[in-house]
Design a protein around this motif. Structure first.
Motif, PDB file in Angstrom:
ATOM      1  N   UNK A 167      99.351  54.270   3.517  1.00 25.77           N
ATOM      2  CA  UNK A 167      97.935  54.352   3.202  1.00 25.77           C
ATOM      3  C   UNK A 167      97.297  53.043   3.648  1.00 25.77           C
ATOM      4  N   UNK A 168      96.335  53.131   4.577  1.00 31.94           N
ATOM      5  CA  UNK A 168      95.625  51.957   5.078  1.00 31.94           C
ATOM      6  C   UNK A 168      94.264  51.941   4.379  1.00 31.94           C
ATOM      7  N   UNK A 169      93.925  50.781   3.805  1.00 30.44           N
ATOM      8  CA  UNK A 169      92.712  50.686   2.992  1.00 30.44           C
ATOM      9  C   UNK A 169      91.903  49.458   3.394  1.00 30.44           C
ATOM     10  N   UNK A 170      90.604  49.663   3.591  1.00 32.42           N
ATOM     11  CA  UNK A 170      89.683  48.539   3.789  1.00 32.42           C
ATOM     12  C   UNK A 170      88.899  48.372   2.493  1.00 32.42           C
ATOM     13  N   UNK A 171      88.999  47.180   1.918  1.00 35.52           N
ATOM     14  CA  UNK A 171      88.268  46.882   0.684  1.00 35.52           C
ATOM     15  C   UNK A 171      87.992  45.392   0.613  1.00 35.52           C
ATOM     16  N   UNK A 172      86.846  45.039   0.110  1.00 37.05           N
ATOM     17  CA  UNK A 172      86.492  43.637  -0.032  1.00 37.05           C
ATOM     18  C   UNK A 172      86.575  42.845   1.258  1.00 37.05           C
ATOM     19  N   UNK A 173      86.313  43.495   2.402  1.00 36.68           N
ATOM     20  CA  UNK A 173      86.347  42.820   3.680  1.00 36.68           C
ATOM     21  C   UNK A 173      87.743  42.600   4.237  1.00 36.68           C
ATOM     22  N   UNK A 223      99.854  50.017   2.429  1.00 36.88           N
ATOM     23  CA  UNK A 223     100.745  50.203   1.289  1.00 36.88           C
ATOM     24  C   UNK A 223     101.423  51.556   1.434  1.00 36.88           C
ATOM     25  N   UNK A 224     102.603  51.677   0.886  1.00 41.45           N
ATOM     26  CA  UNK A 224     103.289  52.975   0.937  1.00 41.45           C
ATOM     27  C   UNK A 224     102.364  54.050   0.394  1.00 41.45           C
ATOM     28  N   UNK A 279     106.202  49.660  -1.672  1.00 41.09           N
ATOM     29  CA  UNK A 279     106.179  48.698  -0.560  1.00 41.09           C
ATOM     30  C   UNK A 279     104.767  48.458  -0.027  1.00 41.09           C
ATOM     31  N   UNK A 280     104.512  47.216   0.361  1.00 46.59           N
ATOM     32  CA  UNK A 280     103.304  46.864   1.108  1.00 46.59           C
ATOM     33  C   UNK A 280     103.761  46.379   2.475  1.00 46.59           C
ATOM     34  N   UNK A 281     102.891  46.516   3.460  1.00 51.43           N
ATOM     35  CA  UNK A 281     103.265  46.210   4.834  1.00 51.43           C
ATOM     36  C   UNK A 281     102.290  45.211   5.451  1.00 51.43           C
ATOM     37  N   UNK A 282     102.799  44.318   6.311  1.00 53.05           N
ATOM     38  CA  UNK A 282     101.927  43.363   6.993  1.00 53.05           C
ATOM     39  C   UNK A 282     100.923  44.072   7.901  1.00 53.05           C
ATOM     40  N   UNK A 283      99.709  43.523   7.948  1.00 53.37           N
ATOM     41  CA  UNK A 283      98.617  44.080   8.749  1.00 53.37           C
ATOM     42  C   UNK A 283      98.069  42.994   9.656  1.00 53.37           C
TER      43      UNK A 283
END
Length: 114
Positions: A37-43, A48-49, A95-99
């Protein structure tokens, strides 16, 4: 438009374009067989998995608020920065992943470093 990029032993692949991301609206992608899941928030943009650690359902169907994503089924929420759950019923992080942002592309690494 880069399809993949190497950085310090970490392999990044294109997940989506920035234009595909609405603020606080999760965007589900599959990268190498991994649901993300790719999320744009707060700039910022986070990856995240997309699988809740409690009920094995898609987090991208939930809501985003205060840098957390909430599972729609039982209400567990996870910190987008760390993957840590905020409380029951989930007790395990996801898990979280580097972006990386390159131009208008969102690159994510789901590979495990050895």
């Amino acid at each position: 438009m880069p399809a993949a990029e190497q950085s310090a032993g970490t392999s990044f692949v294109r997940a989506c374009g920035l234009a595909e991301l609405a603020d606080d609206a999760p965007h589900r992608v599959e990268l190498g067989g991994v649901a993300v899941s790719v999320v744009r928030t707060g700039g910022q943009v986070f990856a995240i998995s997309d699988v809740c650690s409690h009920a094995n359902v898609s987090l991208s169907e939930g809501e985003v608020e205060d840098c957390r994503i909430e599972c729609w089924l039982h209400g567990s929420s996870f910190d987008l920065r760390t993957g840590d759950p905020s409380g029951l019923p989930a007790t395990r992080p996801v898990p979280v992943y580097p972006v990386k942002i390159v131009g208008d592309d969102v690159l994510v690494s789901v590979t495990q470093e050895s």
